[in-house]
Design a protein around this motif. Structure first.
Motif, PDB file in Angstrom:
ATOM      1  N   LEU A  76      38.621  27.691  86.824  1.00 45.57           N
ATOM      2  CA  LEU A  76      39.431  27.150  87.618  1.00 45.57           C
ATOM      3  C   LEU A  76      39.755  28.399  88.937  1.00 45.57           C
ATOM      4  O   LEU A  76      39.846  27.891  90.193  1.00 45.57           O
ATOM      5  N   ASN A  77      39.525  29.462  88.699  1.00 46.08           N
ATOM      6  CA  ASN A  77      39.714  30.308  89.793  1.00 46.08           C
ATOM      7  C   ASN A  77      39.191  31.832  89.257  1.00 46.08           C
ATOM      8  O   ASN A  77      38.570  31.747  88.252  1.00 46.08           O
ATOM      9  N   ARG A  78      39.303  32.959  89.949  1.00 41.41           N
ATOM     10  CA  ARG A  78      38.487  33.980  89.888  1.00 41.41           C
ATOM     11  C   ARG A  78      38.819  34.564  88.574  1.00 41.41           C
ATOM     12  O   ARG A  78      38.114  35.296  87.863  1.00 41.41           O
ATOM     13  N   ASN A  79      40.372  34.463  88.048  1.00 38.76           N
ATOM     14  CA  ASN A  79      40.774  35.144  86.787  1.00 38.76           C
ATOM     15  C   ASN A  79      40.061  34.575  85.500  1.00 38.76           C
ATOM     16  O   ASN A  79      40.161  35.001  84.589  1.00 38.76           O
ATOM     17  N   GLY A  80      39.286  33.284  85.852  1.00 38.75           N
ATOM     18  CA  GLY A  80      38.882  32.854  84.783  1.00 38.75           C
ATOM     19  C   GLY A  80      37.292  33.223  84.650  1.00 38.75           C
ATOM     20  O   GLY A  80      36.481  32.772  83.743  1.00 38.75           O
ATOM     21  N   PHE A  81      36.795  34.224  85.492  1.00 39.96           N
ATOM     22  CA  PHE A  81      35.398  34.599  85.370  1.00 39.96           C
ATOM     23  C   PHE A  81      35.065  35.178  84.071  1.00 39.96           C
ATOM     24  O   PHE A  81      33.868  35.166  83.656  1.00 39.96           O
ATOM     25  N   ASP A  82      36.015  35.832  83.326  1.00 39.73           N
ATOM     26  CA  ASP A  82      35.716  36.166  82.130  1.00 39.73           C
ATOM     27  C   ASP A  82      35.188  35.116  80.981  1.00 39.73           C
ATOM     28  O   ASP A  82      34.441  35.455  80.041  1.00 39.73           O
ATOM     29  N   ARG A  83      35.321  33.879  81.315  1.00 36.93           N
ATOM     30  CA  ARG A  83      34.838  33.029  80.406  1.00 36.93           C
ATOM     31  C   ARG A  83      33.336  32.548  80.371  1.00 36.93           C
ATOM     32  O   ARG A  83      32.666  31.974  79.615  1.00 36.93           O
ATOM     33  N   LYS A 145      30.971  31.041  90.173  1.00 36.93           N
ATOM     34  CA  LYS A 145      31.937  30.864  91.366  1.00 36.93           C
ATOM     35  C   LYS A 145      33.329  30.238  90.949  1.00 36.93           C
ATOM     36  O   LYS A 145      33.374  29.503  90.036  1.00 36.93           O
ATOM     37  N   GLU A 146      34.239  30.156  91.859  1.00 33.90           N
ATOM     38  CA  GLU A 146      35.634  29.091  91.386  1.00 33.90           C
ATOM     39  C   GLU A 146      35.019  27.982  91.550  1.00 33.90           C
ATOM     40  O   GLU A 146      34.394  27.481  92.582  1.00 33.90           O
ATOM     41  N   GLY A 147      35.351  26.928  90.469  1.00 33.71           N
ATOM     42  CA  GLY A 147      35.011  25.720  90.391  1.00 33.71           C
ATOM     43  C   GLY A 147      33.709  25.306  89.740  1.00 33.71           C
ATOM     44  O   GLY A 147      33.593  24.350  89.272  1.00 33.71           O
ATOM     45  N   SER A 148      32.880  26.674  89.241  1.00 26.93           N
ATOM     46  CA  SER A 148      31.982  26.366  88.513  1.00 26.93           C
ATOM     47  C   SER A 148      32.159  25.694  87.272  1.00 26.93           C
ATOM     48  O   SER A 148      33.471  25.841  86.648  1.00 26.93           O
ATOM     49  N   VAL A 149      31.160  24.978  86.484  1.00 31.71           N
ATOM     50  CA  VAL A 149      31.315  24.305  85.177  1.00 31.71           C
ATOM     51  C   VAL A 149      30.059  25.085  84.499  1.00 31.71           C
ATOM     52  O   VAL A 149      29.097  24.902  84.762  1.00 31.71           O
TER      53      VAL A 149
END
Length: 652
Positions: A76-83, A145-149
């Motif tokens: 959902l956003n950059r803070n979720g990149f660690d996922r 990226k932000e929005g990636s699945v």
């Protein structure tokens, strides 16, 4: 034209609705998965599991446990990149090791209106040794990226069938759908435990004939089960809770009986009677509990002339506290030797508290050991014995009809006090004659902080005296800070309030394991907001809370303080004959549900003095999650009282 407008509006509404819908039914990535960039049920979420699938079964050819895993996650956003980084822990011992294979991972993005896919390359999967028992396999998906699945899948293979693969429905990000399929042959009988507050949306089982066969022609039927949950909220940790695994919604398996194709039966999970028998003969527990300490001569002077067994027990307890040091080791079932402890003066939890147990027993005190799990270690299973879940040992002493729980690892603990980490609901009382039983683990006394403040207002300044009293765990933290470095403690106490000058600081404490801690000191308020004719004074020169520790939108697990607690603040303000009262704080009374606590603020004026009494009590150690919203309001009111109370005086 009107009909065309309505039709267009309907199509637009349908399109908007579709755009806000994730595809949580399948593993495949839809356009909606990529274009939808918010999750309305949790505006704080950084990522979202759209779909998750697991399937565990016993392979009929290799007799190993295989688990297939698939996940689809929205960033959902950059803070979720660690996922985008997945770490797989593979267990190994001298009997075998776990393996991972068939790793496939893809990142989907929307670029120039078209869906693009970037696949994980084989050389982007890394393996490293974590410790003697675990190897890590780690990979990070590309082009995030932000929005990636992101989607990834892999297969685990384990020879350790006694530990069927667990499944975590809940994580620290929300999930739209999580499904776990299992196929368990009839000759494997597991304890299956659903942990947490979330409910299953699906739990369906069916029998599959002859799913597993042996060389001798024997076969077993399987129970195939589908478990599923939908709309699972994120599990966010907050203050005042025990271990995360106590509340995280998940399935756990423990093999209790294995029936071989040759007719053999292996009872893996023992009864508590079996566990007691094993612990009685165990070299690290049962045998050490029967060891002679050979310390009677050394401790003789401690009990000479003592007729009361409580005094004897207290003196022996203090002796162990002051002469033996805990080495910080929680491994209570390995390398336990009372003989080595007496020689080296340092040992693990079991050694120190078994020495205490044996000393008390040798001097006629009725004692029993208690196994427990610390707050950070999680609650032990009560349905059946899992000895590995315990990581701490204490002593129960019964003296003059009263029962005390003792831990000699900390020299600052009072007799009958336990470390805060031990307040984890219950432990197992070992009684090798009559059988072990579950025992409530509770604080022996409530904790409290009480400030008594006496202030005097003159033309130039506000000064006075403070008497502070601490009991229970509040006293324990103060004692540790004070006795480690008295000068630093006094300096830090003065520095805590930059707008207060502290002098003549005294701490009349005799022993570091006393039950209370007291201190007195003089204060001068450097910023009392005096003007030529007016005085504006917040009577709370010391505050119990800087902010509300409860900030979640929803908390699904209890508020667990571990013990009862009371905050008391009383202040007397002498304003003499120079001033008149303009304003004082209004009195307040509030209660938590089920008589769970009080909030009291009383203010009175007597002659030339303003007197204020504040009480904030927590009468329960645990508050259920349904009271969370009210508890937040309760704490907000405490903060409001502390920060906004005002005494206003005007010069005559």
């Amino acid at each position: 034209m009107k009909h065309l407008y309505l039709a267009s509006l309907f199509l637009l509404s349908s399109f908007s609705f579709a755009q806000s819908t994730f595809n949580s039914d399948t593993y495949s990535v839809s356009r909606n998965d990529i274009t939808t960039n918010t999750y309305s049920k949790d505006s704080t979420a950084t990522a979202l599991v759209i779909y998750e699938y697991g399937n565990s079964y016993i392979d009929r050819d290799t007799y190993t446990l295989k688990t297939e895993i698939k996940k689809k996650i929205k960033i959902l956003n950059r803070n979720g990149f660690d996922r985008a980084t997945e770490t797989i822990y593979l267990y190994n011992n001298n009997k075998g090791k776990e393996k991972v294979s068939k790793i496939f991972a893809t990142t989907s993005n929307l670029e120039n209106g078209a869906i693009t896919k970037t696949e994980l390359k084989r050389d982007e999967v890394f393996e490293e040794k974590y410790n003697e028992q675990y190897t890590l396999v780690k990979f990070t998906l590309p082009n995030i990226k932000e929005g990636s699945v992101i989607t990834y899948s892999y297969q685990l293979e384990s020879p350790f069938i006694y530990k069927f693969h667990p499944w975590e429905f809940q994580d620290d990000i929300p999930k739209l759908y999580s499904e776990y399929n299992t196929s368990i042959p009839g000759n494997y009988d597991y304890h299956i435990k659903l942990v947490g507050t979330q409910k299953l949306n699906k739990s369906e089982s069916k029998i599959v004939k002859n799913c597993l066969s042996a060389f001798n022609g024997a076969s077993a039927d399987c129970v195939n089960t589908i478990y599923a949950m939908s709309n699972i909220p994120a599990f966010i940790e907050e203050d005042y809770m025990t271990a995360r695994q106590n509340y995280l919604s998940r399935l756990e398996y423990e093999l209790k009986v294995f029936r071989g194709f040759d007719g053999s039966v292996d009872n893996i999970t023992k009864s508590w009677k079996d566990a007691d028998n094993e612990l009685r003969s165990d070299a690290n527990i049962g045998r050490q509990l029967r060891r002679n300490t050979s310390l009677k001569d050394e401790v003789a002077n401690l009990i000479t002339g003592a007729q009361n067994p409580l005094i004897v027990a207290q003196n022996l307890y203090t002796y162990v506290q002051n002469n033996y040091t805990w080495n910080g080791d929680h491994k209570i079932f390995t390398d336990v030797s009372i003989k080595d402890l007496i020689k080296s003066k340092s040992g693990n939890v079991s050694e120190i508290n078994i020495l205490l147990h044996n000393l008390l027993y040798e001097h006629g005190i009725e004692v029993k050991p208690v196994l427990l799990s610390t707050r950070a270690n999680g609650l032990p299973t009560q349905l059946f014995p899992v000895i590995s879940e315990f990581n701490y040992l204490i002593v129960q002493a019964t003296i003059n009809g009263d029962t005390y729980l003792l831990d000699a690892t900390d020299p600052y603990l009072g007799f009958g006090e336990l470390p805060y980490k031990c307040l984890n609901h219950y432990g197992r009382l070992l009684d090798f004659d009559n059988g072990s039983t579950w025992l409530p683990i509770e604080a022996s006394n409530p904790s409290s902080i009480h400030y008594q403040v006496d202030l005097k207002i003159t033309d130039q300044l506000v000064n006075g005296e403070v008497k502070a009293h601490y009991l229970g765990y509040d006293a324990l933290s103060k004692k540790k800070e004070f006795f480690v470095n008295k000068d630093a403690y006094i300096k830090n106490n003065a520095d805590r309030q930059s707008d207060i000058t502290v002098t003549n600081h005294e701490v009349p404490v005799a022993d570091k394991n006393s039950e209370a801690f007291h201190e007195t000191y003089d204060v001068v308020l450097n910023d009392s907001h005096n003007t030529q004719d007016m005085v504006y004074l917040n009577p709370f020169i010391y505050k119990f809370f800087k902010e509300n520790p409860f900030k979640l939108q929803q908390r699904t697990y209890p508020i667990d303080f571990g013990h009862q607690k009371t905050y008391l603040y009383s202040v007397q303000i002498d304003f003499g004959e120079t001033y008149d009262i303009v304003e004082i704080p209004k009195s307040i009374q509030a209660k938590l549900p089920n008589n769970g606590g009080d909030l009291i603020l009383n203010t009175t004026v007597n002659a030339q003095k303003v007197m204020l009494f504040f009480k904030f009590s927590l009468k329960n150690s645990i508050y259920e999650p349904e009271h969370y919203e009210l508890f937040k309001l309760y704490l907000n009111k405490v903060l409001e009282v502390q920060q906004n109370s005002l005494v206003v005086l005007k010069k005559k």
